[in-house]
Write a protein that holds these residues in place. Structure first.
Motif, PDB file in Angstrom:
ATOM      1  N   ASP A  35      -6.471  -2.498  -0.365  1.00 36.17           N
ATOM      2  CA  ASP A  35      -5.265  -2.590  -1.186  1.00 36.17           C
ATOM      3  C   ASP A  35      -4.282  -1.502  -0.760  1.00 36.17           C
ATOM      4  N   LEU A  36      -3.021  -1.885  -0.643  1.00 40.92           N
ATOM      5  CA  LEU A  36      -1.942  -0.957  -0.315  1.00 40.92           C
ATOM      6  C   LEU A  36      -1.002  -0.855  -1.514  1.00 40.92           C
ATOM      7  N   TYR A  37      -0.769   0.381  -1.994  1.00 40.06           N
ATOM      8  CA  TYR A  37       0.121   0.618  -3.136  1.00 40.06           C
ATOM      9  C   TYR A  37       1.206   1.611  -2.713  1.00 40.06           C
ATOM     10  N   GLY A  38       2.442   1.204  -2.835  1.00 35.51           N
ATOM     11  CA  GLY A  38       3.547   2.109  -2.538  1.00 35.51           C
ATOM     12  C   GLY A  38       4.064   2.788  -3.797  1.00 35.51           C
ATOM     13  N   THR A  39       4.506   4.030  -3.666  1.00 32.65           N
ATOM     14  CA  THR A  39       5.083   4.736  -4.812  1.00 32.65           C
ATOM     15  C   THR A  39       6.480   4.187  -5.099  1.00 32.65           C
ATOM     16  N   ALA A  40       7.064   4.660  -6.200  1.00 30.88           N
ATOM     17  CA  ALA A  40       8.377   4.162  -6.605  1.00 30.88           C
ATOM     18  C   ALA A  40       9.436   4.444  -5.554  1.00 30.88           C
ATOM     19  N   THR A  41       9.280   5.527  -4.807  1.00 29.57           N
ATOM     20  CA  THR A  41      10.300   5.878  -3.804  1.00 29.57           C
ATOM     21  C   THR A  41      10.303   4.913  -2.621  1.00 29.57           C
ATOM     22  N   VAL A  42       9.164   4.260  -2.373  1.00 29.47           N
ATOM     23  CA  VAL A  42       9.084   3.316  -1.245  1.00 29.47           C
ATOM     24  C   VAL A  42       9.889   2.055  -1.547  1.00 29.47           C
ATOM     25  N   ARG A  43       9.988   1.715  -2.818  1.00 32.51           N
ATOM     26  CA  ARG A  43      10.782   0.587  -3.329  1.00 32.51           C
ATOM     27  C   ARG A  43      10.154  -0.767  -3.024  1.00 32.51           C
ATOM     28  N   ALA A  44       9.720  -1.045  -1.766  1.00 35.23           N
ATOM     29  CA  ALA A  44       9.119  -2.347  -1.438  1.00 35.23           C
ATOM     30  C   ALA A  44       8.408  -2.263  -0.101  1.00 35.23           C
ATOM     31  N   LEU A  45       7.373  -3.091   0.047  1.00 34.05           N
ATOM     32  CA  LEU A  45       6.705  -3.317   1.332  1.00 34.05           C
ATOM     33  C   LEU A  45       7.039  -4.743   1.741  1.00 34.05           C
ATOM     34  N   THR A  56      -6.574 -12.546   5.112  1.00 34.43           N
ATOM     35  CA  THR A  56      -5.847 -13.204   4.030  1.00 34.43           C
ATOM     36  C   THR A  56      -4.969 -12.169   3.340  1.00 34.43           C
ATOM     37  N   VAL A  57      -3.671 -12.446   3.282  1.00 29.52           N
ATOM     38  CA  VAL A  57      -2.694 -11.502   2.743  1.00 29.52           C
ATOM     39  C   VAL A  57      -2.151 -12.046   1.427  1.00 29.52           C
ATOM     40  N   ASN A  58      -2.221 -11.239   0.365  1.00 27.14           N
ATOM     41  CA  ASN A  58      -1.703 -11.633  -0.938  1.00 27.14           C
ATOM     42  C   ASN A  58      -1.006 -10.452  -1.607  1.00 27.14           C
ATOM     43  N   ARG A  59      -0.081 -10.773  -2.479  1.00 30.74           N
ATOM     44  CA  ARG A  59       0.457  -9.779  -3.409  1.00 30.74           C
ATOM     45  C   ARG A  59      -0.482  -9.736  -4.611  1.00 30.74           C
ATOM     46  N   PRO A  60      -0.831  -8.545  -5.127  1.00 32.70           N
ATOM     47  CA  PRO A  60      -1.782  -8.446  -6.244  1.00 32.70           C
ATOM     48  C   PRO A  60      -1.263  -9.160  -7.492  1.00 32.70           C
ATOM     49  N   SER A  61      -1.906 -10.273  -7.852  1.00 37.35           N
ATOM     50  CA  SER A  61      -1.443 -11.059  -8.996  1.00 37.35           C
ATOM     51  C   SER A  61      -1.721 -10.372 -10.328  1.00 37.35           C
ATOM     52  N   TRP A  62      -2.618  -9.382 -10.342  1.00 40.46           N
ATOM     53  CA  TRP A  62      -2.945  -8.702 -11.594  1.00 40.46           C
ATOM     54  C   TRP A  62      -1.935  -7.600 -11.949  1.00 40.46           C
ATOM     55  N   MET A  63      -0.958  -7.365 -11.078  1.00 35.17           N
ATOM     56  CA  MET A  63       0.041  -6.318 -11.322  1.00 35.17           C
ATOM     57  C   MET A  63       1.331  -6.922 -11.871  1.00 35.17           C
ATOM     58  N   ILE A  69       5.837  -6.224  -5.491  1.00 34.41           N
ATOM     59  CA  ILE A  69       6.640  -6.135  -4.274  1.00 34.41           C
ATOM     60  C   ILE A  69       6.348  -4.857  -3.487  1.00 34.41           C
ATOM     61  N   LYS A  70       5.716  -3.883  -4.115  1.00 36.13           N
ATOM     62  CA  LYS A  70       5.367  -2.625  -3.435  1.00 36.13           C
ATOM     63  C   LYS A  70       3.905  -2.589  -3.013  1.00 36.13           C
TER      64      LYS A  70
END
Length: 745
Positions: A35-45, A56-63, A69-70
Motif C-alpha cells: 500500500d502506498l499512502y501520500g501525505t496531504a502535501t503530495v496532493r495526488a498520486l 493488480t492496481v487499485n485505489r483503496p476502496s475502504w478510504m 487519490i493519494k
C-alpha cells in the motif's frame, strides 16, 4: 502530564496485537500486497502503470474519496518455490512523503469475526527510482524482511512533484509446514508435465443443467453438433453437470432418466471419436458443510466410476470443475484425497482432472496438494484475463462513453462524453490506461495472457503436474474481430507452453458455432485452427434430432410404468408392450433392409446390362459372315485367296481390338458409376440403421433392467405369499387355547 497511563494503554494495545497474532493459524500466502499512502502535501498520486509482472492496481476502496487519490494498493501472486517480482510507475502531483507498507493477503478464518490467517511474505528486493528512502527507513532496512497483514513493514519515501517514481519489488511466500509440492527422492526426477493425448483442444458443449431438466430436452445439442465439433479440429468435449440436483439426499444412484440422456451424449461423442471430460459442478451444500456432504460426493463418483469403467468413449473425470468461488483450496485438497482413494482402484489408468479453489484461478495453484505417486492427475484452471476486456459488458462501460473495449488496446478512437455521472476512481483509472497505454502495458493486452500462462507453466514444471486451461472465452456479443484476436492470443500462448485447452462454449452465450448459419462465428476458426479448411456436414446429416431423443425418452418413461404385467384376458393371449415395441423396431429395420436389397439388385442389373450391351452388337459378325461367303467361292486363285485371307484377318484383328478397347472403357465407366451409387446407398443405409440400432440397444438395456425389477418383485411376492401360507398353517394346526375369564365379560 503523566506518561504512565499512556504507557499502560500502549502496552495493552501491543499485548492485544500479540495475542491476535498467536491465535491466528498459519497458512501459506498466495499473494503479496503493498500500500502506498501520500501525505496531504503530495496532493495526488497519478498515472499509475504496471511496467512488468502480474500486478493488480487499485485505489483503496475502504478510504475516503479525498484520500483515495493519494493512495494505491498493489497485489501480485507469489509462490514458495520461486521469487516473483513486478515494476510499477507513478507520478506524485507535488513534493512530500509517501508511506510504503509491506503487507500480506486479507483472509479471514471461517466462522470467526476478526481472526485472520497468518500468511507471511518474504520480501527479497525493494528498489526505487525517482524517490529516496527516508533516513530511518534506509538505515533500518535489511533485506530480506518478513511481513503479514497484522505485522506490516513500513518504509518512508521522499518524492518530488511531477517526477516519475518506479518501484521494483520481489517476494516469495514463506513456506508453512510441508510445502504444497511433491518431494523428490534421491536420484529421482520430476515427471514430465504433459497433458494427455486426446485432451488438447476441446470445447464445452452444454451448461449441464439441460441434462437434469425434468423433461430431459436437449435444445442446444444434437449428434450433428458432435460431428461438426470433430470436423472443426477439436479432439474432446467438456460436460460438467450439477449432480447435486440429480442425486437423492441420502446418496445412491442418480436419476435413471438423467443417466440415459448422458449415455446418449457419450455415445454421440464415441461415434465422432471425441474424448469427454465428465465433471461435477461445485454446489452450495458442499461448500457449506463439506464434512457432512463428503460421503454423498464420494458415493456419486464411486457410482460413476463403476458405471463407466468399461466405456468405449475416451473418458476422463473432473472431480470439481472450475467455477466454485466458495470452496477454498485447502478444503478441496481433503476432498480430492478421499475421492481419489475410493475411485482410483476402479478407474485404473483413467485420467482424473482436479481444480484449485476460487473458481480455479491459477493464483491458487501453490496451495494445491495432491496424492503423491498418482501420475494420472491433471489440473484444470480457469482465467478470464484480461477482465477489463472480457467483462466489459457487465461493467457498464458504455454509460461512461466507452462504446467498445478492443483487444488488444489502446482504443482506436477518443473517448466519447459519458452519458451518466463520472465512474468511480478505479474504473476511471482503467479507462485512462486503456486510452493511453501502449499495447504491451494496456489493461486489454495479450501480454497479460502470456504472463498468466507462463506463471501456470512454471508451477506445472516445478510440480510435474500437467495443467489444462478450461473454458477460455468471452461472450459472443463482444466485437467480433477483437474477440477472435483474444481467442488467438490464448491459443498461441497455450500451444507454445505445451498446455491443453478448451473454449467456454459451442453454441450458447460464448459460442464458437453459429447455429443459424451452420458455421463458426466470424474469425473463430482462423483464431483457433489457422490454415485449416473444414467441410462441416450439413444439418440434414444428423442421425438424431432433439425430437427423436424426446420420443425415445418418452418411450422409456412409458416402459417404466409398465413394470407389472397387465391383467390376463382369457379371450386373447397376454400382450407384452416391450415385445410389441421391439417387434415394431425390428419390422421397421427389416423394411429398410428389403428396400436396400431391392435397390442394390436393380443397380446390379443395370450394371450387368451396361456391360453386356456392347458385346451383342452385330456389326463385326456381319462383316465376318460376308467375308466368309466371298472366300467360300472359288473365284480367286490360291495365291490371291491367301493374300486376301491375310488382309481380312488383319482387318478383323484391328476392328476387334478397337471394339474391345471401346467396350472395356465403357465398362469401366459403368462399373465406376455403379460403385459410387452402391457406396452412396451404403452410407444412406448406415444413416438409417444407426439410430435404430442405438434405440434397440437402449431398449434392450432397459428391458434387462425391467426384467431384473420383475424378478426382484416376483421374489418378494413369493416370499410374502409363502409367509402367509405358513401363518395360516400354524393357525389351523394350533391346538385351541383356553378362554380367559375376563374374555367372557
Amino acid at each position: 502530564m503523566s506518561w504512565k497511563p499512556i504507557r499502560i494503554i500502549l502496552l495493552l494495545m501491543l499485548g492485544s496485537l500479540l495475542l491476535q497474532a498467536e491465535d491466528s493459524p498459519s497458512r501459506q500466502a498466495v499473494e503479496a500486497r503493498i500500500d502506498l499512502y501520500g501525505t496531504a502535501t503530495v496532493r495526488a498520486l497519478e498515472a499509475g502503470e504496471t511496467l512488468d509482472g502480474l500486478l493488480t492496481v487499485n485505489r483503496p476502496s475502504w478510504m475516503k474519496s479525498t484520500d483515495q487519490i493519494k493512495s494505491y494498493s498493489l497485489t501480485f501472486p507469489i509462490t514458495h518455490f520461486s521469487t516473483n517480482q513486478f515494476s510499477f510507475r507513478f507520478i506524485p502531483k507535488a513534493s512530500g512523503k509517501i508511506t510504503l507498507s509491506l503487507l500480506g493477503p486479507y483472509d479471514k478464518v471461517p466462522g470467526s469475526s476478526n481472526t485472520l490467517y497468518r500468511q507471511e511474505v518474504l520480501w527479497e528486493l525493494i528498489e526505487t527510482t525517482g524517490a529516496t528512502l527516508v533516513g530511518e527507513s534506509g538505515a533500518l532496512l535489511q533485506l530480506p524482511v518478513t511481513s503479514w497483514l497484522r505485522q506490516r513493514y513500513d518504509l518512508g519515501l521522499d518524492v518530488t512533484g511531477g517526477q516519475a517514481v518506479v518501484l521494483r519489488c520481489a517476494a516469495r511466500a514463506l513456506p508453512v509446514g510441508n510445502p504444497h509440492s511433491p518431494e523428490l527422492k534421491a536420484g529421482s526426477e520430476r515427471p514430465t508435465a504433459s497433458i494427455p493425448d486426446g485432451f488438447r483442444k476441446g470445447v464445452r458443449i452444454l451448461q449441464g443443467i439441460e441434462l437434469v431438466r425434468p423433461k430431459g430436452q436437449l435444445p442446444d445439442l444434437s449428434q450433428a453438433d458432435l460431428t461438426a465439433i470433430q470436423s472443426e479440429g477439436f479432439d474432446h468435449v467438456r460436460l460438467s453437470l450439477p449432480w447435486h440436483e440429480a442425486l437423492p439426499s441420502s446418496g445412491g444412484a442418480p436419476d435413471a432418466a438423467i443417466l440415459a440422456r448422458l449415455d446418449l451424449v457419450l455415445n454421440w461423442a464415441a461415434q465422432a471419436e471425441l474424448g469427454v471430460i465428465l465433471g461435477c459442478q461445485a454446489y452450495p451444500e458442499l461448500a457449506a458443510d463439506t464434512a457432512k456432504e463428503l460421503p454423498r460426493f464420494v458415493s456419486l463418483w464411486r457410482y460413476l466410476a463403476h458405471r463407466y469403467s468399461n466405456s468405449p468413449c475416451r473418458l476422463a473425470f473432473e472431480l470439481i470443475s472450475p467455477g466454485g468461488k466458495r470452496l477454498p483450496t485447502a478444503t478441496l485438497n481433503a476432498l480430492y484425497a478421499e475421492t481419489l482413494r475410493e475411485i482410483r482402484p476402479i478407474v485404473g489408468q483413467r485420467w482424473v482432472f482436479v481444480s484449485p479453489g476460487k473458481s480455479g484461478h491459477p493464483a491458487e495453484l501453490p496451495l494445491l496438494s495432491l496424492p503423491e505417486g498418482d501420475d494420472r492427475i491433471a489440473v484444470s484452471v480457469q482465467s478470464r484475463e484480461p477482465e477489463f476486456f472480457t467483462q466489459q459488458l457487465s461493467q457498464g462501460l458504455k454509460s461512461y462513453g466507452l462504446e467498445i473495449v478492443r483487444f488488444p488496446g489502446p482504443a482506436e478512437q477518443p473517448l466519447k462524453s459519458p452519458t451518466t455521472a463520472s465512474p468511480d476512481l478505479n474504473t476511471r483509472e482503467l479507462i485512462r490506461r486503456y486510452q493511453s497505454s501502449t499495447a504491451a502495458r494496456n489493461p486489454s493486452s495479450a501480454e497479460i495472457v502470456q504472463r498468466w500462462v507462463q506463471w501456470t507453466r512454471d508451477w506445472s514444471q516445478f510440480t510435474g503436474r500437467p495443467v489444462y486451461q478450461a473454458e477460455v472465452g468471452c461472450v459472443a456479443a463482444i466485437e467480433a474481430s477483437s474477440r477472435s484476436r483474444y481467442y488467438a492470443a490464448w491459443r498461441e500462448a497455450l500451444d507454445k507452453a505445451g498446455m491443453g485447452w478448451a473454449i467456454a462454449d459451442w453454441r450458447q452465450d460464448f459460442r464458437y458455432w453459429d447455429p443459424a448459419q451452420q458455421r463458426p462465428m466470424s474469425g473463430m476458426r482462423e483464431a483457433l485452427f489457422p490454415g485449416r479448411a473444414v467441410l462441416t456436414p450439413s444439418p440434414a446429416a444428423a442421425t438424431e434430432t432433439p425430437a427423436q431423443v424426446d420420443s425415445a425418452l418418452t418411450q422409456l418413461r412409458a416402459l417404466r410404468k409398465q413394470t407389472l404385467p397387465p391383467p390376463v384376458n382369457k379371450a386373447s393371449p397376454p400382450s407384452d408392450p416391450m415385445a410389441t415395441l421391439l417387434a415394431q423396431v425390428q419390422e421397421r429395420s427389416d423394411h429398410n433392409w428389403k428396400l436396400t436389397r431391392w435397390t442394390l439388385g436393380a443397380m446390379l442389373g443395370i450394371s450387368i446390362t451396361l456391360l453386356i450391351l456392347p458385346l451383342v452388337r452385330n456389326r463385326p459378325a456381319v462383316e465376318i459372315v460376308t467375308t466368309t461367303r466371298i472366300l467360300s467361292r472359288n473365284a480367286l486363285s490360291d495365291q490371291e485367296r491367301e493374300i486376301t485371307l491375310t488382309q481380312v484377318t488383319e482387318l478383323l484383328k484391328e476392328k476387334l481390338v478397337l471394339h474391345l478397347l471401346a467396350s472395356r472403357k465403357e465398362g469401366q465407366l459403368a462399373q465406376q458409376q455403379a460403385s459410387e451409387e452402391v457406396e452412396l446407398m451404403g452410407r444412406r443405409l448406415e444413416q438409417l440403421r444407426a439410430p435404430l440400432q442405438e434405440k434397440v440397444h437402449a431398449y434392450e438395456r432397459r428391458i434387462a433392467e425391467l426384467e431384473e425389477d420383475l424378478l426382484r418383485m416376483g421374489k418378494q411376492n413369493r416370499d410374502l405369499i409363502r409367509a402367509k401360507i405358513e401363518m395360516t398353517k400354524q393357525r389351523i394346526t394350533a391346538p385351541p387355547r383356553a378362554t380367559r375369564p375376563e374374555e367372557l365379560n
